[in-house]
Scaffold this motif. Structure first.
Motif, PDB file in Angstrom:
ATOM      1  N   GLY A 444      -8.595  11.748   5.448  1.00 46.87           N
ATOM      2  CA  GLY A 444      -9.872  11.116   5.734  1.00 46.87           C
ATOM      3  C   GLY A 444     -10.831  11.193   4.572  1.00 46.87           C
ATOM      4  N   LEU A 445     -10.502  12.004   3.571  1.00 51.95           N
ATOM      5  CA  LEU A 445     -11.282  12.075   2.343  1.00 51.95           C
ATOM      6  C   LEU A 445     -10.585  11.229   1.270  1.00 51.95           C
ATOM      7  CD1 LEU A 445     -12.163  15.890   2.216  1.00 51.95           C
ATOM      8  CD2 LEU A 445     -13.496  14.012   3.198  1.00 51.95           C
ATOM      9  N   PRO A 446     -11.257  10.961   0.152  1.00 52.67           N
ATOM     10  CA  PRO A 446     -10.579  10.221  -0.909  1.00 52.67           C
ATOM     11  C   PRO A 446      -9.319  10.928  -1.384  1.00 52.67           C
ATOM     12  CG  PRO A 446     -12.937  10.278  -1.319  1.00 52.67           C
ATOM     13  CD  PRO A 446     -12.681  11.209  -0.164  1.00 52.67           C
ATOM     14  N   HIS A 447      -8.296  10.154  -1.693  1.00 48.91           N
ATOM     15  CA  HIS A 447      -7.026  10.667  -2.211  1.00 48.91           C
ATOM     16  C   HIS A 447      -6.793   9.998  -3.556  1.00 48.91           C
ATOM     17  CE1 HIS A 447      -2.676  12.023  -1.225  1.00 48.91           C
ATOM     18  NE2 HIS A 447      -2.777  11.799  -2.523  1.00 48.91           N
ATOM     19  N   ASP A 448      -6.688  10.801  -4.597  1.00 47.28           N
ATOM     20  CA  ASP A 448      -6.524  10.266  -5.959  1.00 47.28           C
ATOM     21  C   ASP A 448      -7.636   9.286  -6.326  1.00 47.28           C
ATOM     22  OD1 ASP A 448      -4.320  11.829  -6.269  1.00 47.28           O
ATOM     23  OD2 ASP A 448      -2.863  10.214  -6.367  1.00 47.28           O
ATOM     24  N   GLY A 449      -8.843   9.548  -5.806  1.00 48.07           N
ATOM     25  CA  GLY A 449      -9.997   8.756  -6.205  1.00 48.07           C
ATOM     26  C   GLY A 449     -10.281   7.539  -5.353  1.00 48.07           C
ATOM     27  N   PHE A 450      -9.578   7.325  -4.238  1.00 52.61           N
ATOM     28  CA  PHE A 450      -9.878   6.192  -3.367  1.00 52.61           C
ATOM     29  C   PHE A 450      -9.573   6.577  -1.920  1.00 52.61           C
ATOM     30  CE2 PHE A 450      -5.476   5.671  -4.798  1.00 52.61           C
ATOM     31  CZ  PHE A 450      -4.789   5.420  -3.614  1.00 52.61           C
ATOM     32  N   TYR A 451     -10.156   5.797  -0.992  1.00 55.41           N
ATOM     33  CA  TYR A 451      -9.887   5.988   0.427  1.00 55.41           C
ATOM     34  C   TYR A 451      -8.623   5.201   0.792  1.00 55.41           C
ATOM     35  CZ  TYR A 451     -14.477   8.089   1.401  1.00 55.41           C
ATOM     36  OH  TYR A 451     -15.568   8.922   1.447  1.00 55.41           O
ATOM     37  N   PRO A 452      -7.534   5.884   1.161  1.00 56.28           N
ATOM     38  CA  PRO A 452      -6.285   5.154   1.430  1.00 56.28           C
ATOM     39  C   PRO A 452      -6.392   4.101   2.524  1.00 56.28           C
ATOM     40  CG  PRO A 452      -5.837   7.467   1.077  1.00 56.28           C
ATOM     41  CD  PRO A 452      -7.323   7.339   1.145  1.00 56.28           C
ATOM     42  N   LEU A 453      -7.037   4.423   3.651  1.00 56.96           N
ATOM     43  CA  LEU A 453      -7.098   3.427   4.725  1.00 56.96           C
ATOM     44  C   LEU A 453      -7.828   2.173   4.269  1.00 56.96           C
ATOM     45  CD1 LEU A 453      -7.725   5.377   8.072  1.00 56.96           C
ATOM     46  CD2 LEU A 453      -5.585   4.892   6.893  1.00 56.96           C
ATOM     47  N   ARG A 454      -8.841   2.325   3.460  1.00 58.01           N
ATOM     48  CA  ARG A 454      -9.571   1.154   2.953  1.00 58.01           C
ATOM     49  C   ARG A 454      -8.680   0.289   2.072  1.00 58.01           C
ATOM     50  NH1 ARG A 454     -15.895   1.970   1.636  1.00 58.01           N
ATOM     51  NH2 ARG A 454     -16.497   3.146   3.517  1.00 58.01           N
ATOM     52  N   ARG A 455      -7.805   0.934   1.302  1.00 54.71           N
ATOM     53  CA  ARG A 455      -6.898   0.181   0.434  1.00 54.71           C
ATOM     54  C   ARG A 455      -5.726  -0.409   1.216  1.00 54.71           C
ATOM     55  NH1 ARG A 455      -6.662   1.421  -5.044  1.00 54.71           N
ATOM     56  NH2 ARG A 455      -5.083  -0.219  -5.090  1.00 54.71           N
ATOM     57  N   PHE A 456      -5.331   0.264   2.291  1.00 51.55           N
ATOM     58  CA  PHE A 456      -4.185  -0.238   3.049  1.00 51.55           C
ATOM     59  C   PHE A 456      -4.503  -1.571   3.729  1.00 51.55           C
ATOM     60  CE2 PHE A 456      -1.125   3.522   4.000  1.00 51.55           C
ATOM     61  CZ  PHE A 456      -1.163   3.896   2.678  1.00 51.55           C
ATOM     62  N   VAL A 457      -5.694  -1.704   4.307  1.00 50.84           N
ATOM     63  CA  VAL A 457      -6.012  -2.909   5.073  1.00 50.84           C
ATOM     64  C   VAL A 457      -6.401  -4.056   4.159  1.00 50.84           C
ATOM     65  CG1 VAL A 457      -6.750  -1.588   7.091  1.00 50.84           C
ATOM     66  CG2 VAL A 457      -8.444  -2.225   5.356  1.00 50.84           C
ATOM     67  N   ARG A 458      -6.418  -5.247   4.718  1.00 54.93           N
ATOM     68  CA  ARG A 458      -6.936  -6.435   4.021  1.00 54.93           C
ATOM     69  C   ARG A 458      -8.312  -6.743   4.593  1.00 54.93           C
ATOM     70  NH1 ARG A 458      -3.904 -10.797   5.709  1.00 54.93           N
ATOM     71  NH2 ARG A 458      -4.793 -12.029   4.036  1.00 54.93           N
ATOM     72  N   TRP A 459      -9.328  -6.738   3.727  1.00 48.05           N
ATOM     73  CA  TRP A 459     -10.711  -6.973   4.184  1.00 48.05           C
ATOM     74  C   TRP A 459     -10.976  -8.471   4.214  1.00 48.05           C
ATOM     75  CZ3 TRP A 459     -13.537  -3.252   6.297  1.00 48.05           C
ATOM     76  CH2 TRP A 459     -13.166  -1.922   6.070  1.00 48.05           C
ATOM     77  N   LEU A 460     -11.297  -8.983   5.438  1.00 46.37           N
ATOM     78  CA  LEU A 460     -11.473 -10.410   5.639  1.00 46.37           C
ATOM     79  C   LEU A 460     -12.885 -10.715   6.133  1.00 46.37           C
ATOM     80  CD1 LEU A 460      -8.109 -11.255   7.429  1.00 46.37           C
ATOM     81  CD2 LEU A 460      -8.595 -11.147   4.980  1.00 46.37           C
ATOM     82  N   ASN A 461     -13.399 -11.899   5.783  1.00 42.70           N
ATOM     83  CA  ASN A 461     -14.738 -12.321   6.148  1.00 42.70           C
ATOM     84  C   ASN A 461     -14.685 -13.515   7.096  1.00 42.70           C
ATOM     85  OD1 ASN A 461     -15.324 -10.534   4.109  1.00 42.70           O
ATOM     86  ND2 ASN A 461     -16.309 -12.026   2.775  1.00 42.70           N
ATOM     87  N   ASP A 462     -15.640 -13.545   8.032  1.00 48.23           N
ATOM     88  CA  ASP A 462     -15.959 -14.736   8.814  1.00 48.23           C
ATOM     89  C   ASP A 462     -17.452 -15.002   8.584  1.00 48.23           C
ATOM     90  OD1 ASP A 462     -16.599 -16.671  10.635  1.00 48.23           O
ATOM     91  OD2 ASP A 462     -16.040 -15.522  12.412  1.00 48.23           O
ATOM     92  N   GLU A 463     -17.757 -16.054   7.837  1.00 47.88           N
ATOM     93  CA  GLU A 463     -19.136 -16.287   7.386  1.00 47.88           C
ATOM     94  C   GLU A 463     -19.694 -17.564   7.977  1.00 47.88           C
ATOM     95  OE1 GLU A 463     -19.418 -16.083   3.110  1.00 47.88           O
ATOM     96  OE2 GLU A 463     -17.693 -14.739   2.994  1.00 47.88           O
ATOM     97  N   GLY A 464     -20.959 -17.456   8.464  1.00 49.77           N
ATOM     98  CA  GLY A 464     -21.684 -18.640   8.914  1.00 49.77           C
ATOM     99  C   GLY A 464     -21.323 -19.064  10.319  1.00 49.77           C
TER     100      GLY A 464
END
Length: 464
Positions: A444-464
């Motif tokens: 749950g803390l950064p691993h090797d300088g990044f958050y693994p769960l944040r890197r694992f997922v694909r961040w998608l937007n729905d705008e407007g």
């Protein structure tokens, strides 16, 4: 449980979407550690893009519940699968039996509910962004905006220096709901498959069970990797391991296929003159330092290899003597005696014995540890319970020896971390802890300088 016969090849199973695959179609390994695997059907190792992954829309709470049950299954091991994996690992893994046994006993806590909920909350801000589209308030444009941490399609090149790597990868993969093809490593062939067999036992046919595959192929096999490592099948490649493994993986990285690299790292210690406040204090510090050196018999990235210490020549030599004595102690993740250093390193060390007083060496090549004292770091990579102690006038003088390859820095006394952390962070290090706490990596803390769960997922937007 079927124990391997002496001198025979050990059978390795594959687990594909909840199904256990047996077979001895291929044989690998050196003469003293042969193993067999089933043939690979590459078509079975992918999930079609035109269909959502099995667990893409499964509620996070349900996934956490299943992972908790898997932790209980590991503890109970009522069908003996973990015991079988342990016995096979003892025969095939370079780590001693005691270290593997204790590592297996520490697998179940990785599936702790509080830990998994902390990972979701701290890395992603909550389960709502996994379970649906989170509204983003107060956008400067005034538009309605929603984001989602969308489940990934991932290949994982696992490291085998600790059984916990497989368990942690399964937890992270489950929490992010994606589909995950895991290449099991030759030095840990049985942990990942045993855990996935446990998942199939606690959740037979479940969407989460059908989201994982664990198989073996020889690393760098172009016939396998050139066909699988493609954006038409997978979004990301998560690679642990050494330079050769990462170099092979990078050859396939391109648009639509991202590398998440848990690069090979080294770790160090920084010990202040406060260690010499008393004989009792010095003995405690030497033991804490030895704990960090011998982590998984110095095969873990967090294991200390170079220690910088403030003190007079006489004080530092006394510390080195105590440290060498404590290297030969059995600990939770270390045996009392490890493998002797390789011949090339022995030659380097023997040459330093002739250079006193500039260098001084304590210990023999018997697997119980060697300490080298010098005024500058030695020009070889200490390994197999070899540690280089470097005398410095001030711990800030050691900062120049840190880099982006420095993972963990253990500091004594811990109060001095605040004095050092910004400087070593600027040099590239990823983690600073109290001396003796190198093993205490919290999910749950950064691993090797990044958050693994944040890197694992694909961040998608729905705008407007």
């Amino acid at each position: 449980m079927n124990a391997p016969l002496a001198g025979s090849a050990i059978p390795v199973v594959h687990v594909i979407k909840g199904e256990v695959i047996h077979g001895a179609d291929h044989e690998y390994g050196p003469p003293h550690a042969r193993f067999t695997t089933p043939a690979l059907d590459l078509n079975s190792l992918v999930w079609p893009r035109h269909e959502p992954g099995p667990a893409f829309d499964t509620a996070s709470a349900e996934i956490v519940d299943i992972m908790v049950e898997l932790g209980r299954w590991i503890d109970a091991d009522s069908d003996g699968l973990m015991a079988e994996a342990l016995e096979h690992s003892v025969a095939a893994c370079p780590l001693p039996r005691g270290v593997i046994e204790r590592s297996y006993r520490n697998l179940a806590p990785i599936f702790d509910r509080q830990s998994m909920e902390f990972q979701i909350a701290n890395e992603l801000g909550g389960a709502d962004v996994l379970d649906g589209w989170r509204e983003v308030p107060n956008a400067p444009s005034g538009r309605s905006i929603h984001i989602r941490a969308f489940p990934p399609r991932m290949i994982h090149i696992l490291a085998g220096n600790s059984p916990g790597v497989s368990a942690l990868t399964i937890v992270r993969g489950a929490l992010t709901k994606g589909v995950h093809l895991m290449k099991i490593p030759s030095n840990d062939l049985f942990t990942a498959t045993a855990l996935l067999r446990g998942l199939a036992a606690v959740a037979p046919g479940h969407a989460l069970t059908r989201s994982f595959i664990a198989v073996y192929w020889r690393g760098g096999d172009e016939g396998v990797e050139s066909r699988l490592f493609r954006p038409q099948f997978f979004d990301k490649l998560s690679a642990w391991g050494g330079e050769a493994a990462l170099r092979s993986a990078k050859a396939y990285i391109g648009p639509g296929f991202e590398l998440i690299a848990f690069d090979p790292k080294t770790s160090i210690s920084m010990i202040g003159r406060e260690a010499f406040a008393s004989d009792e204090c010095l003995a405690v510090v030497a033991d804490l330092a030895a704990t960090d050196v011998t982590l998984f018999n110095q095969q873990a990235c967090a294991a200390s290899r170079v220690q910088f210490i403030e003190g007079s020549a006489e004080q530092v030599d006394r510390y080195c003597e105590l440290l060498q004595e404590r290297l030969g102690v059995e600990r939770l993740f270390a045996s009392a005696c490890g493998a002797p250093p390789p011949q090339g390193m022995r030659d380097e060390i023997d040459a330093l014995r002739d250079l006193e007083p500039e260098y001084r060496v304590w210990g023999k090549f018997d697997g119980r540890g060697v300490v080298i004292r010098s005024d500058e770091p030695v020009d070889f990579h200490p390994d197999e319970r070899v540690v280089n102690v470097v005398r410095v006038a001030d711990l800030r003088d050691a900062v120049r020896h840190t880099s982006v390859a420095t993972q963990t820095i253990g500091v004594y006394p811990p109060e001095r971390k605040a004095q050092l952390r910004d400087a070593v962070a600027s040099m590239g290090m990823q983690r600073i802890v109290a001396l003796g706490d190198a093993i205490g990596v919290e999910a749950g803390l950064p691993h090797d300088g990044f958050y693994p769960l944040r890197r694992f997922v694909r961040w998608l937007n729905d705008e407007g």
